[in-house]
Write a protein that holds these residues in place. Structure first.
Motif, PDB file in Angstrom:
ATOM      1  N   GLU A   1       0.753  -1.289  -0.074  1.00 38.84           N
ATOM      2  CA  GLU A   1      -0.004  -0.066   0.040  1.00 38.84           C
ATOM      3  C   GLU A   1       0.846   1.311   0.066  1.00 38.84           C
ATOM      4  OE1 GLU A   1      -2.762  -0.010   3.168  1.00 38.84           O
ATOM      5  OE2 GLU A   1      -4.029  -1.297   2.129  1.00 38.84           O
ATOM      6  N   ARG A   2       1.995   1.062   0.646  1.00 40.33           N
ATOM      7  CA  ARG A   2       3.056   2.283   0.578  1.00 40.33           C
ATOM      8  C   ARG A   2       4.355   2.243  -0.116  1.00 40.33           C
ATOM      9  NH1 ARG A   2       5.256   3.080   6.777  1.00 40.33           N
ATOM     10  NH2 ARG A   2       7.111   3.914   5.414  1.00 40.33           N
ATOM     11  N   SER A   3       4.158   1.441  -1.052  1.00 42.38           N
ATOM     12  CA  SER A   3       5.692   1.150  -1.650  1.00 42.38           C
ATOM     13  C   SER A   3       5.217   0.678  -3.337  1.00 42.38           C
ATOM     14  CB  SER A   3       6.824   0.129  -0.968  1.00 42.38           C
ATOM     15  OG  SER A   3       6.141  -1.123  -1.128  1.00 42.38           O
ATOM     16  N   ARG A   4       6.326   1.081  -3.986  1.00 39.25           N
ATOM     17  CA  ARG A   4       6.253   0.345  -5.528  1.00 39.25           C
ATOM     18  C   ARG A   4       7.449   0.299  -6.029  1.00 39.25           C
ATOM     19  NH1 ARG A   4       3.448   4.460  -9.733  1.00 39.25           N
ATOM     20  NH2 ARG A   4       4.778   6.448  -9.316  1.00 39.25           N
ATOM     21  N   SER A   5       7.603  -0.562  -7.041  1.00 37.46           N
ATOM     22  CA  SER A   5       8.929  -0.632  -7.805  1.00 37.46           C
ATOM     23  C   SER A   5       8.956   0.221  -9.064  1.00 37.46           C
ATOM     24  CB  SER A   5       9.205  -2.258  -8.081  1.00 37.46           C
ATOM     25  OG  SER A   5       8.530  -2.516  -9.108  1.00 37.46           O
ATOM     26  N   LEU A   6      10.097   0.942  -9.392  1.00 35.26           N
ATOM     27  CA  LEU A   6      10.202   1.597 -10.365  1.00 35.26           C
ATOM     28  C   LEU A   6      11.160   0.984 -11.391  1.00 35.26           C
ATOM     29  CD1 LEU A   6      10.050   5.362  -9.105  1.00 35.26           C
ATOM     30  CD2 LEU A   6       8.386   3.888 -10.276  1.00 35.26           C
ATOM     31  N   ARG A   7      11.044   0.897 -12.555  1.00 34.42           N
ATOM     32  CA  ARG A   7      12.138   0.556 -13.609  1.00 34.42           C
ATOM     33  C   ARG A   7      12.326   1.767 -14.331  1.00 34.42           C
ATOM     34  NH1 ARG A   7      13.846  -4.613 -14.537  1.00 34.42           N
ATOM     35  NH2 ARG A   7      12.871  -6.176 -13.227  1.00 34.42           N
ATOM     36  N   LEU A   8      13.703   1.772 -14.795  1.00 33.50           N
ATOM     37  CA  LEU A   8      14.121   2.723 -15.476  1.00 33.50           C
ATOM     38  C   LEU A   8      15.174   2.439 -16.507  1.00 33.50           C
ATOM     39  CD1 LEU A   8      14.689   3.742 -11.924  1.00 33.50           C
ATOM     40  CD2 LEU A   8      14.384   6.041 -13.139  1.00 33.50           C
ATOM     41  N   VAL A   9      15.522   3.121 -17.510  1.00 34.28           N
ATOM     42  CA  VAL A   9      16.134   3.014 -18.501  1.00 34.28           C
ATOM     43  C   VAL A   9      17.171   4.105 -18.220  1.00 34.28           C
ATOM     44  CG1 VAL A   9      14.851   4.127 -20.295  1.00 34.28           C
ATOM     45  CG2 VAL A   9      16.920   2.722 -20.873  1.00 34.28           C
ATOM     46  N   VAL A  10      18.541   3.952 -18.311  1.00 34.89           N
ATOM     47  CA  VAL A  10      19.462   4.773 -18.111  1.00 34.89           C
ATOM     48  C   VAL A  10      20.487   4.794 -18.959  1.00 34.89           C
ATOM     49  CG1 VAL A  10      21.081   5.884 -16.263  1.00 34.89           C
ATOM     50  CG2 VAL A  10      19.046   4.517 -15.255  1.00 34.89           C
ATOM     51  N   PRO A  11      20.652   5.536 -20.239  1.00 34.89           N
ATOM     52  CA  PRO A  11      21.599   5.430 -21.211  1.00 34.89           C
ATOM     53  C   PRO A  11      22.837   5.843 -20.661  1.00 34.89           C
ATOM     54  CG  PRO A  11      19.674   6.707 -22.060  1.00 34.89           C
ATOM     55  CD  PRO A  11      19.376   6.260 -20.768  1.00 34.89           C
ATOM     56  N   GLY A  12      23.760   4.932 -20.912  1.00 37.47           N
ATOM     57  CA  GLY A  12      25.092   5.294 -20.252  1.00 37.47           C
ATOM     58  C   GLY A  12      25.671   4.354 -18.993  1.00 37.47           C
ATOM     59  N   TRP A  13      24.344   3.738 -18.526  1.00 35.00           N
ATOM     60  CA  TRP A  13      24.835   3.097 -17.312  1.00 35.00           C
ATOM     61  C   TRP A  13      25.623   1.814 -17.633  1.00 35.00           C
ATOM     62  CZ3 TRP A  13      23.623   3.879 -12.253  1.00 35.00           C
ATOM     63  CH2 TRP A  13      23.701   2.730 -11.439  1.00 35.00           C
ATOM     64  N   ARG A  14      26.646   1.732 -16.537  1.00 37.73           N
ATOM     65  CA  ARG A  14      27.818   0.788 -16.921  1.00 37.73           C
ATOM     66  C   ARG A  14      27.498  -0.477 -15.976  1.00 37.73           C
ATOM     67  NH1 ARG A  14      32.950   3.831 -15.838  1.00 37.73           N
ATOM     68  NH2 ARG A  14      31.927   4.599 -14.102  1.00 37.73           N
ATOM     69  N   GLY A  15      26.286  -0.813 -15.498  1.00 41.86           N
ATOM     70  CA  GLY A  15      25.953  -1.953 -14.599  1.00 41.86           C
ATOM     71  C   GLY A  15      26.304  -1.671 -13.264  1.00 41.86           C
ATOM     72  N   ASN A  16      26.090  -2.662 -12.383  1.00 42.55           N
ATOM     73  CA  ASN A  16      26.385  -2.615 -10.978  1.00 42.55           C
ATOM     74  C   ASN A  16      26.363  -4.085 -10.255  1.00 42.55           C
ATOM     75  OD1 ASN A  16      23.129  -2.350 -11.194  1.00 42.55           O
ATOM     76  ND2 ASN A  16      23.510  -3.047  -9.054  1.00 42.55           N
ATOM     77  N   VAL A  17      26.935  -4.275  -9.191  1.00 36.98           N
ATOM     78  CA  VAL A  17      26.909  -5.484  -8.516  1.00 36.98           C
ATOM     79  C   VAL A  17      25.750  -5.516  -7.562  1.00 36.98           C
ATOM     80  CG1 VAL A  17      29.232  -5.874  -8.908  1.00 36.98           C
ATOM     81  CG2 VAL A  17      28.636  -4.704  -7.163  1.00 36.98           C
ATOM     82  N   PRO A  18      25.307  -6.755  -7.050  1.00 32.86           N
ATOM     83  CA  PRO A  18      24.338  -6.952  -5.960  1.00 32.86           C
ATOM     84  C   PRO A  18      24.537  -6.175  -4.778  1.00 32.86           C
ATOM     85  CG  PRO A  18      24.740  -8.878  -7.007  1.00 32.86           C
ATOM     86  CD  PRO A  18      25.816  -8.047  -7.490  1.00 32.86           C
ATOM     87  N   GLY A  19      23.918  -5.259  -4.213  1.00 34.87           N
ATOM     88  CA  GLY A  19      23.999  -4.595  -2.891  1.00 34.87           C
ATOM     89  C   GLY A  19      24.200  -3.219  -3.054  1.00 34.87           C
ATOM     90  N   GLN A  20      24.559  -2.469  -4.401  1.00 38.93           N
ATOM     91  CA  GLN A  20      24.771  -1.394  -4.627  1.00 38.93           C
ATOM     92  C   GLN A  20      23.568  -0.497  -4.763  1.00 38.93           C
ATOM     93  OE1 GLN A  20      27.656  -1.527  -8.002  1.00 38.93           O
ATOM     94  NE2 GLN A  20      28.919  -0.323  -6.544  1.00 38.93           N
ATOM     95  N   HIS A  21      23.752   0.959  -4.428  1.00 38.83           N
ATOM     96  CA  HIS A  21      22.522   1.742  -4.662  1.00 38.83           C
ATOM     97  C   HIS A  21      22.850   3.007  -5.354  1.00 38.83           C
ATOM     98  CE1 HIS A  21      25.497   3.331  -1.259  1.00 38.83           C
ATOM     99  NE2 HIS A  21      24.885   4.646  -1.558  1.00 38.83           N
ATOM    100  N   VAL A  22      21.901   3.965  -5.816  1.00 40.24           N
ATOM    101  CA  VAL A  22      22.079   5.112  -6.498  1.00 40.24           C
ATOM    102  C   VAL A  22      21.677   6.266  -5.642  1.00 40.24           C
ATOM    103  CG1 VAL A  22      21.978   3.605  -8.751  1.00 40.24           C
ATOM    104  CG2 VAL A  22      20.008   4.681  -7.623  1.00 40.24           C
TER     105      VAL A  22
END
Length: 255
Positions: A34-55
């Motif tokens: 009820e108080r949260s949702r997931s957002l998917r984004l496309v980020v041109p130039g994004w170089r990837g990440n490993v599990p556990g990182q943030h933005v």
């Protein structure tokens, strides 16, 4: 978000943070609770990440006012698509917009990936214990997904402390026992019917019952509010878990 980055990491493969802001477009918005949702984004130039990182996410108002907040990533790996999971705070400046207002096609700015300590690298053979409070489960979803994508022999366990089943983020995914991961639930307010454990916050007894034993040398991750993370990490240390094997990520109330 405050990350406990108390030890240097040498020879790692963590994606290095991008110092500049990258434009991003929301491609999907899916309610989680009820108080949260997931957002998917496309980020041109994004170089990837490993599990556990943030933005860092930056919003800019029409009058030029800007607000920046940090959010954990629920995805990892290469490519220009990322997923965040946002929990709305009633007095928040950014989270209410991202949960209730933002729509597919809207633009934001992204900086990252950030963090090099609170990460799991596929191929690490150590047992992994994850302990989450509330929205602290998000980086663990990224870790569990990565393990499913690159199966390994090391056990994964998640101990998830949440108010009620309805408040659990990624509940459907976690309840279907992701391959290789054992999920245990602690309900602090409203347990489901038939639950053998009464409502209440996570205790040392819960740790004894559900956490990978010290003798197996698990790498343990703890993510949640400052009070939750500090209390759980102290209980782990009291049970003999070396501080060097406990990685903590805490979030405050500014999201």
């Amino acid at each position: 978000m405050v990350v406990e980055d108390t030890a240097a990491i040498r020879g790692d493969t963590v994606a290095r943070p991008v110092a500049t802001w990258l434009p991003a477009t929301i491609t999907a918005a899916v309610p989680l609770t009820e108080r949260s949702r997931s957002l998917r984004l496309v980020v041109p130039g994004w170089r990837g990440n490993v599990p556990g990182q943030h933005v860092d996410i930056r919003l800019t108002a029409p009058d030029g006012y800007q607000a920046v907040r940090s959010y954990s990533l629920a995805t990892s790996g290469p490519g220009e698509h990322i997923e965040l999971a946002i929990d709305r705070l009633p007095d928040g400046e950014v989270s209410p917009y991202l949960v209730d207002v933002a729509e597919v096609g809207d633009k934001v700015e992204v900086r990252g990936p950030l963090g090099g300590w609170f990460v799991w690298r596929p191929g690490d053979p150590r047992p992994v214990q994850m302990i989450a409070g509330g929205s602290g489960v998000v980086p663990f979803v990224a870790m569990i997904r990565a393990r499913e994508a690159a199966p390994a022999g090391n056990p994964f366990r998640l101990l998830y402390s949440v108010r009620s089943p309805a408040a659990a983020m990624y509940r459907d995914y976690l309840e279907h026992s992701p391959v290789g991961t054992t999920v245990n639930w602690i309900y602090t307010r409203n347990p489901p019917p038939g639950s053998s454990r009464p409502a209440g916050r996570l205790t040392s007894i819960d740790l004894d019952s559900h956490v990978i034993p010290v003798e197996q040398d698990p790498l343990t991750f703890v993510c949640g509010s400052t009070g939750f993370a500090e209390r759980v990490s102290q209980m782990l240390i009291e049970r003999g878990h070396p501080a060097s094997m406990i990685r903590i990520e805490r979030y405050g109330d500014s999201r």
